[in-house]
Design a protein around this motif. Structure first.
Motif, PDB file in Angstrom:
ATOM      1  N   THR A   1       0.916  -1.354  -0.083  1.00  0.00           N
ATOM      2  CA  THR A   1      -0.019   0.021   0.015  1.00  0.00           C
ATOM      3  C   THR A   1       0.895   1.261   0.021  1.00  0.00           C
ATOM      4  O   THR A   1       2.178   1.252   0.285  1.00  0.00           O
ATOM      5  CB  THR A   1      -0.797  -0.061   1.332  1.00  0.00           C
ATOM      6  N   ALA A   2       0.303   2.388  -0.410  1.00  0.00           N
ATOM      7  CA  ALA A   2       0.923   3.657  -0.260  1.00  0.00           C
ATOM      8  C   ALA A   2      -0.229   4.483  -0.365  1.00  0.00           C
ATOM      9  O   ALA A   2      -0.917   4.594  -0.576  1.00  0.00           O
ATOM     10  CB  ALA A   2       1.763   3.919  -1.784  1.00  0.00           C
ATOM     11  N   GLY A   3       0.067   5.839   0.768  1.00  0.00           N
ATOM     12  CA  GLY A   3      -0.781   6.828   0.482  1.00  0.00           C
ATOM     13  C   GLY A   3      -0.706   7.651   1.756  1.00  0.00           C
ATOM     14  O   GLY A   3       0.327   7.085   2.768  1.00  0.00           O
TER      15      GLY A   3
ATOM     16  N   GLY B   1      -8.523  13.845  -0.954  1.00  0.00           N
ATOM     17  CA  GLY B   1      -7.898  14.091  -2.126  1.00  0.00           C
ATOM     18  C   GLY B   1      -6.385  13.894  -2.125  1.00  0.00           C
ATOM     19  O   GLY B   1      -5.860  13.395  -1.411  1.00  0.00           O
ATOM     20  N   VAL B   2      -5.627  14.289  -3.266  1.00  0.00           N
ATOM     21  CA  VAL B   2      -4.322  14.150  -3.275  1.00  0.00           C
ATOM     22  C   VAL B   2      -3.548  14.955  -1.982  1.00  0.00           C
ATOM     23  O   VAL B   2      -3.675  16.188  -1.810  1.00  0.00           O
ATOM     24  CB  VAL B   2      -3.422  14.641  -4.514  1.00  0.00           C
ATOM     25  N   MET B   3      -2.654  14.309  -1.277  1.00  0.00           N
ATOM     26  CA  MET B   3      -1.896  15.270  -0.203  1.00  0.00           C
ATOM     27  C   MET B   3      -0.490  15.031  -0.172  1.00  0.00           C
ATOM     28  O   MET B   3      -0.018  14.084  -0.981  1.00  0.00           O
ATOM     29  CB  MET B   3      -2.386  14.428   1.310  1.00  0.00           C
ATOM     30  N   PRO B   4       0.359  15.589   0.637  1.00  0.00           N
ATOM     31  CA  PRO B   4       1.702  15.313   0.350  1.00  0.00           C
ATOM     32  C   PRO B   4       2.310  14.198   0.611  1.00  0.00           C
ATOM     33  O   PRO B   4       3.248  13.839  -0.253  1.00  0.00           O
ATOM     34  CB  PRO B   4       2.205  16.171   1.510  1.00  0.00           C
ATOM     35  N   GLN B   5       1.989  13.250   1.339  1.00  0.00           N
ATOM     36  CA  GLN B   5       2.601  12.002   1.442  1.00  0.00           C
ATOM     37  C   GLN B   5       2.028  11.003   0.273  1.00  0.00           C
ATOM     38  O   GLN B   5       2.603  10.038  -0.145  1.00  0.00           O
ATOM     39  CB  GLN B   5       2.071  11.179   2.731  1.00  0.00           C
ATOM     40  N   THR B   6       0.713  11.485  -0.441  1.00  0.00           N
ATOM     41  CA  THR B   6       0.571  10.702  -1.658  1.00  0.00           C
ATOM     42  C   THR B   6       1.457  10.961  -2.718  1.00  0.00           C
ATOM     43  O   THR B   6       1.890  10.078  -3.328  1.00  0.00           O
ATOM     44  CB  THR B   6      -0.847  11.367  -2.179  1.00  0.00           C
TER      45      THR B   6
END
Length: 639
Positions: A5-7, A87-92
């Motif tokens: 996983t990633a996110g 939505g898209v965040m820094p760690q994304t």
């Protein structure tokens, strides 16, 4: 297949894994209390074909990126998870960059928490992601909109089927290389002892196969594997691409830490310097300059290093270049290994790359020859032919080195048409892959060094093999040096006289004055027969200084005209031949005593012993108690 996983933090990674497998990967009390993942989590689910699909759940907090990287190395498939409400965040962004830098080429996107957004919001987030992943391995990847908490879990079944299909279609790694497992957890299991877990990066460990010399690296501690769990099932094998737990014997938990390797002893040579191809992300970060400090994530290890650009004074953001990483302690890696670098504060991922040379030199690291070798390694890691690598190997490639560079795999290591494997005559000599052209170039260089030495030192007999090596090729490996000297001697391009190597036509020459002195000395010494004059007496007889007389006598020894028995006492070669013949005549199978030799030559006991000890030194006889036993053919008297 192993899915990672990633996110961003709190985007539903752990919840999604629990919905897919029924396993809660948050093991720690603190994780359950805070509702966030802190350590790596693992889960498994069976596939219709009997295989096991593994999952690695990684933490999403920015301070735990080092843990995320430890879990991401070795995965086969990446799931980028984005909560539609955030939505898209820094760690994304950072996690996507990490997966891209690690060379991942398969994955999917999951929009989680679908119950918290309407259709318009979902489309907005999809558009954000389309822009984010453009040009990455997730470009054109399928997108699954999932609600993992509601009763019917919409979208989950489609994701599950996609993962199952990908797993069954994935190619099993051949496992031909040296076995190596990156340790990411170590603990004690009651009744079993020390257990380590990790991803097998290469090779096969078979408990029913031939015994393997396994080591805990970089320490080099021998270990024994008692049992194996592969993909959460008891097994007799641990194979490349599997998550495995190994029960170890002969080592305690406190002797192992995350980032260590469990590996075939042939796999690694620990080093504090590695040469790499490094790509910096195209973002607002400082340029890499000499001795820039970095945090390096490789395998499951978190390391610190200083960087030295090799093909320029600096490396700018968005650029790729060759760099040497200098670590504060020995580390283990292999050619082709992927890694991640973060800034000195460990607060931001700044780049990543691939290992070229896992045992880099500390001198001449920017030389033209060295950079050409690194270019060849870079091409080889991308599937280039062995010919290209061999063309830039200054001393050819010995078998052990080539196997280490390939990770132990024999694939693609057949000798090219312009080269062949060559082996020296000594027992256990390493085979060396060497082209005919390179062999001739190296031989000509050694000959050239020898000829230059003879020109500068015409009165010297030659060079010892060790001194010739220091002058001609001080960095040449032992195996290739042995091979070259044997080849030159066999082809009579070099000759050996005692301990000296020289060109076949070389003869020690004297200056005109020394020639005159030598012409006077030789008759005097030969006339002395078994009791020649001492050096001081010869100097007086010839009216030359004693030092000059001594030097000429020693040069005549190198020419083979004289033999030195003790300090300042020299015998003519013809008289030595006569004395050797006397020893042979006296020899009765039981050896010759000093008294026998004294009586036969008419010499005193002291001189007789000195001559017999000389014969022992040169290998004509050997002393056994108080007798000297013949062990070579008798020297015949010269004309």
């Amino acid at each position: 297949m192993i899915v990672g996983t990633a996110g961003h933090i709190d985007h539903g990674k752990t919840t999604l894994i629990r919905a897919l497998t029924g396993v809660d990967t948050d093991r720690l009390e603190e994780e359950k209390k805070r509702g966030i993942s802190i350590q790596l989590g693992y889960a498994y689910t069976p596939l219709p074909d009997g295989q096991i699909l593994g999952f690695i759940d990684v933490p999403g907090h920015e301070r735990l990126v080092h843990t995320m990287v430890a879990g991401a190395t070795g995965i086969d498939f990446g799931l980028l998870i984005v909560a539609v409400d955030d939505g898209v965040m820094p760690q994304t962004r950072e996690h996507l960059a990490v997966l891209q830098l690690l060379g991942l080429n398969a994955g999917a996107i999951v929009l989680s928490k679908a119950d918290r957004a309407d259709a318009a919001r979902i489309e907005t987030v999809k558009a954000q992601l389309q822009t984010l992943v453009q040009g990455s391995f997730l470009d054109n990847a399928p997108v699954f909109v999932v609600d993992a908490l509601s009763e019917d879990k919409p979208g989950l079944e489609a994701l599950r089927q996609h993962l199952h299909t990908q797993a069954m279609q994935s190619t099993t790694q051949d496992g031909q290389g040296y076995f190596r497992l990156a340790i990411d957890r170590v603990f004690t299991l009651q009744g079993h002892g020390t257990v380590v877990t990790g991803t097998v990066h290469d090779g096969v460990l078979d408990l029913d196969g031939p015994a393997m010399d396994l080591r805990l690296m970089p320490r080099g501690t021998p270990v024994r594997v008692r049992s194996i769990h592969a993909q959460n099932q008891a097994s007799r094998q641990a194979r490349a691409g599997q998550r495995c737990a190994l029960n170890l014997g002969g080592i305690d938990v406190q002797d192992i830490e995350r980032g260590d390797w469990l590996a075939d002893a042939r796999c690694f040579i620990p080093s504090t310097r590695i040469d790499v191809e490094l790509s910096l992300l195209d973002k607002d970060i400082p340029a890499l300059r000499t001795w820039s400090p970095w945090h390096v994530h490789m395998g499951a290890a978190h390391l610190t290093a200083h960087a030295v650009p090799l093909d320029g004074e600096s490396l700018q953001p968005g650029q790729t270049g060759k760099v040497q990483l200098v670590f504060d302690r020995p580390i283990c890696t292999v050619t082709g290994e992927r890694f991640i670098v973060r800034n000195a504060q460990a607060s931001e991922t700044v780049g990543g790359g691939i290992v070229l040379d896992p045992n880099a030199p500390d001198r001449k690291r920017r030389s033209t020859t060295r950079l050409a070798w690194l270019d060849a390694l870079a091409q080889w890691t991308r599937g280039g032919p062995l010919e290209g690598l061999l063309a830039h190997a200054p001393y050819g490639l010995d078998e052990a080195t080539l196997l280490r560079l390939s990770g132990g795999s024999q694939h693609g290591l057949s000798a090219p048409t312009n080269a062949r494997w060559r082996t020296g005559s000594r027992p256990q000599s390493q085979p060396i892959l060497l082209s005919d052209a390179r062999l001739e170039t190296l031989c000509q260089h050694i000959e050239s060094v020898m000829l230059q030495y003879h020109e500068r030192n015409p009165d010297e007999p030659g060079l010892s093999i060790s001194r010739l090596r220091r002058m001609a090729a001080p960095t040449m490996p032992d195996a290739i040096w042995q091979l070259l000297t044997e080849h030159l001697l066999a082809e009579q391009r070099l000759a050996r006289q005692g301990a000296w190597l020289h060109t076949p036509g070389h003869r020690v020459t004297l200056s005109p004055e020394d020639e005159t002195l030598a012409a006077a000395l030789l008759p005097l010494i030969e006339a002395g027969r078994f009791d020649p004059p001492w050096t001081r007496d010869l100097a007086k007889a010839t009216a030359y200084p004693e030092d000059q007389t001594r030097n000429v006598l020693r040069r005549l020894v190198r020419q083979g005209e004289l033999f030195q028995i003790v300090h300042d006492l020299f015998y003519h070669r013809r008289q030595i031949a006569v004395l050797a013949h006397i020893v042979k005549e006296l020899h009765s199978g039981q050896g010759v005593s000093a008294a026998q030799f004294r009586d036969a030559t008419g010499l005193g006991r002291k001189r007789a012993i000195q001559i017999l000890e000389f014969f022992d030194r040169v290998g004509y006889t050997r002393r056994v108690r108080d007798r000297h036993v013949l062990r070579g053919e008798a020297w015949t008297q010269a004309d």
